[in-house]
Design a protein around this motif. Structure first.
Motif, mmCIF file in Angstrom:
data_model
loop_
_atom_site.group_PDB
_atom_site.id
_atom_site.type_symbol
_atom_site.label_atom_id
_atom_site.label_comp_id
_atom_site.label_asym_id
_atom_site.label_seq_id
_atom_site.Cartn_x
_atom_site.Cartn_y
_atom_site.Cartn_z
ATOM 1 N N LYS A 47 -7.484 11.537 18.057
ATOM 2 C CA LYS A 47 -6.249 10.825 18.355
ATOM 3 C C LYS A 47 -6.183 10.620 19.858
ATOM 4 C CE LYS A 47 -1.373 10.945 17.045
ATOM 5 N NZ LYS A 47 -0.305 11.766 16.416
ATOM 6 N N LEU A 48 -6.037 9.380 20.291
ATOM 7 C CA LEU A 48 -6.107 9.065 21.725
ATOM 8 C C LEU A 48 -4.727 8.921 22.357
ATOM 9 C CD1 LEU A 48 -9.023 6.485 21.541
ATOM 10 C CD2 LEU A 48 -9.154 8.919 22.124
ATOM 11 N N PHE A 49 -3.688 8.688 21.557
ATOM 12 C CA PHE A 49 -2.326 8.557 22.081
ATOM 13 C C PHE A 49 -1.338 9.234 21.141
ATOM 14 C CE2 PHE A 49 -4.432 4.823 23.893
ATOM 15 C CZ PHE A 49 -4.016 4.880 25.231
ATOM 16 N N GLU A 50 -0.286 9.778 21.739
ATOM 17 C CA GLU A 50 0.879 10.213 20.983
ATOM 18 C C GLU A 50 1.864 9.044 20.993
ATOM 19 O OE1 GLU A 50 1.213 12.833 19.263
ATOM 20 O OE2 GLU A 50 -0.475 14.040 19.980
ATOM 21 N N ARG A 51 2.257 8.574 19.806
ATOM 22 C CA ARG A 51 3.156 7.434 19.727
ATOM 23 C C ARG A 51 4.609 7.891 19.773
ATOM 24 N NH1 ARG A 51 -2.082 6.902 17.860
ATOM 25 N NH2 ARG A 51 -2.672 4.787 17.205
ATOM 26 N N THR A 52 5.374 7.392 20.731
ATOM 27 C CA THR A 52 6.811 7.657 20.793
ATOM 28 C C THR A 52 7.539 6.320 20.722
ATOM 29 O OG1 THR A 52 7.072 7.488 23.204
ATOM 30 C CG2 THR A 52 6.311 9.610 22.314
ATOM 31 N N SER A 53 8.868 6.375 20.625
ATOM 32 C CA SER A 53 9.642 5.140 20.500
ATOM 33 C C SER A 53 9.594 4.307 21.775
ATOM 34 C CB SER A 53 11.096 5.462 20.143
ATOM 35 O OG SER A 53 11.673 6.301 21.134
ATOM 36 N N ARG A 54 9.319 4.943 22.908
ATOM 37 C CA ARG A 54 9.356 4.225 24.181
ATOM 38 C C ARG A 54 7.980 3.878 24.738
ATOM 39 N NH1 ARG A 54 14.198 6.428 28.098
ATOM 40 N NH2 ARG A 54 15.931 5.891 26.706
ATOM 41 N N LYS A 55 7.020 4.778 24.575
ATOM 42 C CA LYS A 55 5.709 4.483 25.153
ATOM 43 C C LYS A 55 4.615 5.281 24.462
ATOM 44 C CE LYS A 55 6.041 7.828 28.975
ATOM 45 N NZ LYS A 55 5.963 7.978 30.449
ATOM 46 N N MET A 56 3.402 4.903 24.805
ATOM 47 C CA MET A 56 2.208 5.567 24.279
ATOM 48 C C MET A 56 1.763 6.611 25.303
ATOM 49 S SD MET A 56 1.562 3.887 21.396
ATOM 50 C CE MET A 56 -0.186 3.968 21.000
ATOM 51 N N ILE A 57 1.712 7.873 24.878
ATOM 52 C CA ILE A 57 1.337 8.960 25.784
ATOM 53 C C ILE A 57 -0.092 9.397 25.468
ATOM 54 C CG2 ILE A 57 1.884 11.301 26.561
ATOM 55 C CD1 ILE A 57 4.767 10.769 25.606
ATOM 56 N N PRO A 58 -1.014 9.281 26.431
ATOM 57 C CA PRO A 58 -2.407 9.631 26.147
ATOM 58 C C PRO A 58 -2.576 11.125 25.863
ATOM 59 C CG PRO A 58 -2.110 9.189 28.494
ATOM 60 C CD PRO A 58 -0.835 8.789 27.816
ATOM 61 N N THR A 59 -3.384 11.445 24.883
ATOM 62 C CA THR A 59 -3.733 12.834 24.604
ATOM 63 C C THR A 59 -4.795 13.278 25.614
ATOM 64 O OG1 THR A 59 -5.495 12.170 23.099
ATOM 65 C CG2 THR A 59 -3.306 12.457 22.143
ATOM 66 N N GLU A 60 -5.184 14.526 25.570
ATOM 67 C CA GLU A 60 -6.231 15.001 26.474
ATOM 68 C C GLU A 60 -7.536 14.253 26.222
ATOM 69 O OE1 GLU A 60 -6.170 17.003 29.107
ATOM 70 O OE2 GLU A 60 -3.985 16.944 28.815
ATOM 71 N N GLU A 61 -7.825 13.991 24.928
ATOM 72 C CA GLU A 61 -9.027 13.218 24.595
ATOM 73 C C GLU A 61 -8.917 11.802 25.142
ATOM 74 O OE1 GLU A 61 -7.340 15.039 22.490
ATOM 75 O OE2 GLU A 61 -8.743 16.571 21.737
ATOM 76 N N GLY A 62 -7.689 11.244 25.086
ATOM 77 C CA GLY A 62 -7.472 9.893 25.610
ATOM 78 C C GLY A 62 -7.682 9.834 27.112
ATOM 79 N N LYS A 63 -7.196 10.872 27.824
ATOM 80 C CA LYS A 63 -7.369 10.916 29.284
ATOM 81 C C LYS A 63 -8.845 11.021 29.644
ATOM 82 C CE LYS A 63 -2.872 13.127 30.113
ATOM 83 N NZ LYS A 63 -2.192 14.371 30.557
ATOM 84 N N GLN A 64 -9.559 11.864 28.918
ATOM 85 C CA GLN A 64 -10.994 12.024 29.189
ATOM 86 C C GLN A 64 -11.752 10.728 28.941
ATOM 87 O OE1 GLN A 64 -12.648 15.436 27.142
ATOM 88 N NE2 GLN A 64 -10.865 16.717 27.640
ATOM 89 N N LEU A 65 -11.410 10.059 27.833
ATOM 90 C CA LEU A 65 -12.090 8.802 27.515
ATOM 91 C C LEU A 65 -11.796 7.747 28.581
ATOM 92 C CD1 LEU A 65 -13.788 7.099 25.566
ATOM 93 C CD2 LEU A 65 -11.673 6.505 24.355
ATOM 94 N N TYR A 66 -10.544 7.666 29.026
ATOM 95 C CA TYR A 66 -10.181 6.683 30.054
ATOM 96 C C TYR A 66 -10.966 6.925 31.335
ATOM 97 C CZ TYR A 66 -7.434 4.077 33.468
ATOM 98 O OH TYR A 66 -7.050 3.226 34.473
ATOM 99 N N ASN A 67 -11.011 8.175 31.778
ATOM 100 C CA ASN A 67 -11.741 8.499 33.014
ATOM 101 C C ASN A 67 -13.229 8.177 32.885
ATOM 102 O OD1 ASN A 67 -9.420 9.410 34.298
ATOM 103 N ND2 ASN A 67 -9.683 11.521 33.558
ATOM 104 N N PHE A 68 -13.735 8.297 31.678
ATOM 105 C CA PHE A 68 -15.166 8.083 31.464
ATOM 106 C C PHE A 68 -15.533 6.608 31.425
ATOM 107 C CE2 PHE A 68 -19.177 8.151 29.131
ATOM 108 C CZ PHE A 68 -19.833 9.223 29.756
ATOM 109 N N ILE A 69 -14.621 5.758 30.876
ATOM 110 C CA ILE A 69 -15.002 4.359 30.643
ATOM 111 C C ILE A 69 -14.350 3.350 31.572
ATOM 112 C CG2 ILE A 69 -15.352 4.846 28.188
ATOM 113 C CD1 ILE A 69 -12.778 3.233 27.636
#
Length: 302
Positions: A47-69
């Motif tokens: 899971k790359l984001f936690e979905r909330t009513s206001r915004k998408m919050i990156p998970t730790e895996e999401g942050k790592q993937l973003y930094n990598f790519i």
């Protein structure tokens, strides 16, 4: 293999914090963005984001993937902009769906005037409406309205009449003489003795025209079953034989006398044509310009 667009979409969501803003930055639809994200999460198994009513919050895996790519993605985007043949910054890309013949008859001659990118998809109406529901298409031209979806709205804009036509080498005078007797059984028998053309994906037109006028299903097989109506028109023009087709698709051939209009039927067989769009349509101005072309060329037949 992972799709590059999935990564591009992931970066856009990460940097814009919402699906709506990500879709705007990519000039695409929000459902399309959601599909790409779901596909990427399924591919990486995280899971790359936690979905909330206001915004998408990156998970730790999401942050790592973003930094990598993020750096490689930016380099690929720069390379794409630098090396592609033409570059139109911030150009809208409109995705449309309809049958091949409708596109060729109505829209194809107008392509050069568009100030936006266009991607056309051809297929049966059920598949195209499904793609519209999933956010993969912006506009579908269809003769059928499906009220099951709450995401799609329909606008009737014209009608097509199903007619019987003949190649210009066909002896229509004999057919007309039989028709003038007003004996439907005799007329039906005479028609069945002729050479017939039909299309594998449009047998419904043929069956409906026959049933509405002779009160029975056709009990014979066409001689030539071709891939589509366009093949029928090209094969029949200048030859001998009969076919049942929508009237607006053969206007040019009738005018050029390559085809002859034989019969509109005692019972007029019509289909209402609809514009189908998503209620959250993004490219309203561009889609409106396409609608205008159809209305001008097909006229008000409602």
């Amino acid at each position: 293999m992972v799709n590059f667009e999935w990564y591009r979409t992931f970066v856009a969501i990460y940097e814009n914090h919402t699906l709506t803003k990500a879709a705007k930055s990519l000039f695409t639809s929000q459902p399309g963005v959601s599909l790409h994200l779901n596909a990427l999460e399924s591919y990486v198994g995280r899971k790359l984001f936690e979905r909330t009513s206001r915004k998408m919050i990156p998970t730790e895996e999401g942050k790592q993937l973003y930094n990598f790519i993020t750096d490689p993605i930016q380099k690929l985007i720069s390379a794409e902009q630098h090396f592609k043949k033409t570059s139109k910054e911030n150009t809208a890309s409109v995705h449309i769906g309809m049958c091949t013949e409708t596109f060729q008859a109505i829209l194809e001659p107008e392509i050069g005037q568009f100030e936006f990118d266009l991607v056309a998809k051809f297929g049966n109406h059920q598949e195209l409406i499904k793609d519209l529901n999933n956010g993969l298409l912006d506009l579908v031209i269809t003769p059928k309205m499906n009220n099951k979806s709450t995401l799609v709205e329909y606008e009737a804009f014209s009608k097509e009449t199903i007619v019987l036509v003949a190649g210009n080498q066909t002896d229509v005078q004999k057919i007309n003489r039989v028709l003038e007797t007003k004996e439907l059984a005799l007329f039906e028998s005479d028609l069945k003795s002729k050479t017939w053309y039909s299309a594998s994906n449009e047998m419904e037109h043929f069956a409906r025209f026959w049933f509405d006028n002779f009160k029975k299903r056709p009990d014979f097989k066409p001689n030539y079953i071709l891939p589509n109506i366009g093949s029928i028109i090209r094969s029949l023009s200048g030859n001998n034989g009969l076919a049942v087709v929508p009237d607006f698709l053969v206007e040019k051939e009738l005018y050029d006398k390559r085809l002859k209009l034989v019969w509109k039927g005692n019972t007029k067989v019509e289909n209402t044509l609809y514009f189908a769009t998503r209620k959250d349509l993004q490219f309203k101005r561009e889609v409106s310009s396409i609608k205008t072309i159809f209305k001008l060329k097909m006229g008000d037949k409602l």
